[in-house]
Design an enzyme around this catalytic site. Structure first.
Site, short mmCIF file in Angstrom:
data_model
loop_
_atom_site.label_atom_id
_atom_site.label_comp_id
_atom_site.label_asym_id
_atom_site.label_seq_id
_atom_site.Cartn_x
_atom_site.Cartn_y
_atom_site.Cartn_z
N ARG A 1 0.77 -1.32 -0.03
CA ARG A 1 -0.06 0.04 -0.04
C ARG A 1 0.80 1.17 0.09
O ARG A 1 1.74 1.57 0.90
CB ARG A 1 -0.85 0.06 1.10
CG ARG A 1 -2.02 1.01 1.24
CD ARG A 1 -2.78 0.92 2.47
NE ARG A 1 -4.12 1.91 2.41
CZ ARG A 1 -3.95 3.20 2.95
NH1 ARG A 1 -2.67 3.61 3.40
NH2 ARG A 1 -4.86 4.29 2.92
N SER B 1 -12.46 -3.07 0.39
CA SER B 1 -12.81 -2.24 1.93
C SER B 1 -14.27 -2.28 1.80
O SER B 1 -14.97 -1.72 1.14
CB SER B 1 -11.99 -1.39 2.02
OG SER B 1 -10.74 -1.37 1.78
N LYS C 1 -4.21 5.47 8.59
CA LYS C 1 -4.50 5.96 7.32
C LYS C 1 -5.26 7.36 7.44
O LYS C 1 -6.02 7.64 8.35
CB LYS C 1 -5.85 4.94 6.53
CG LYS C 1 -5.41 3.72 6.24
CD LYS C 1 -6.39 2.87 5.77
CE LYS C 1 -6.04 1.43 5.43
NZ LYS C 1 -7.28 0.62 4.69
#
Length: 209
Positions: free
Chosen positions: A38, A106, A135
């Site tokens: 990521r 997600s 995040k």
């Protein structure tokens, strides 16, 4: 897709100056069986470089390798699949491009979980369960109630994510999760292999109950 229990996502801001491959290898040696790259900030060329290195590492240990968002990079390195969010390329379009590769998505509420299952997702992320600093622009915590909803209703694999730590993982498992995903708790740990071994033991004991 292969069965998995412990899912680690890269988060280089938490690596404490350590090399990406070194960090993720320690996680794998501790029991992580699925890795996600990521990277929302690097250039495409840099993301590709990291993906190539992680693909080599995951091949070495026969661990599933997922790329977040970058479908072109996932295809270029022959990753096992991708993970997308609710605002990314729609699942239907991603499937046209990726064929039978793994697609995870997600979800933050049961309606999204139902839609992902109906649309052919291979697994879903369920979260954030708790408050998380890993995040930016993250949605409010969905709490363990959402885990219970998914466990009761959704048949495809799901992985709980978001603010999961050693001190609260029991709440996540009691709610019905059998797979957990973490960023900072793993990659930011002083002893990455050790913390992963601890989580692996907890998950295995849960599976034997």
């Amino acid at each position: 897709m292969k069965e998995f229990k412990l899912y680690a996502i890269t988060g280089e801001e938490f690596h404490q100056g350590r090399d990406l491959i070194e960090v993720m290898e320690q996680a794998i040696l501790g029991g992580v069986d699925i890795i996600q790259l990521r990277d929302k900030t690097s250039s495409k060329r840099e993301v590709l470089r990291k993906a190539k290195a992680l693909r080599e590492l995951t091949h070495k240990y026969n661990v599933t390798f997922i790329v977040n968002d970058h479908i072109d990079v996932a295809l270029a390195v022959d990753a096992d699949g991708i993970h997308i969010g609710q605002d990314d390329l729609p699942l239907e379009e991603a499937r046209k491009i990726l064929g039978d590769k793994i697609i995870g998505i997600s979800t933050h509420k049961i309606e999204e979980a139902r839609e992902a299952e109906a649309g052919g997702a291979d697994y879903i992320g369920v979260g954030p369960i708790f408050h998380t600093n890993s995040k930016v622009d993250v949605v409010d915590p969905v709490t363990t109630t959402y885990i219970q909803q998914v466990a009761d209703e959704i048949s495809i694999p799901f992985v709980a994510i978001g603010g999961i730590k050693l001190h609260n993982v029991d709440q996540v498992l009691k709610a019905g999760a059998t797979r957990i995903c973490m960023i900072s708790e793993i990659v930011g740990a002083q002893d990455i292999k050790g913390i992963c071994e601890t989580f692996t033991k907890i998950l295995n004991e849960k599976g034997e109950v």
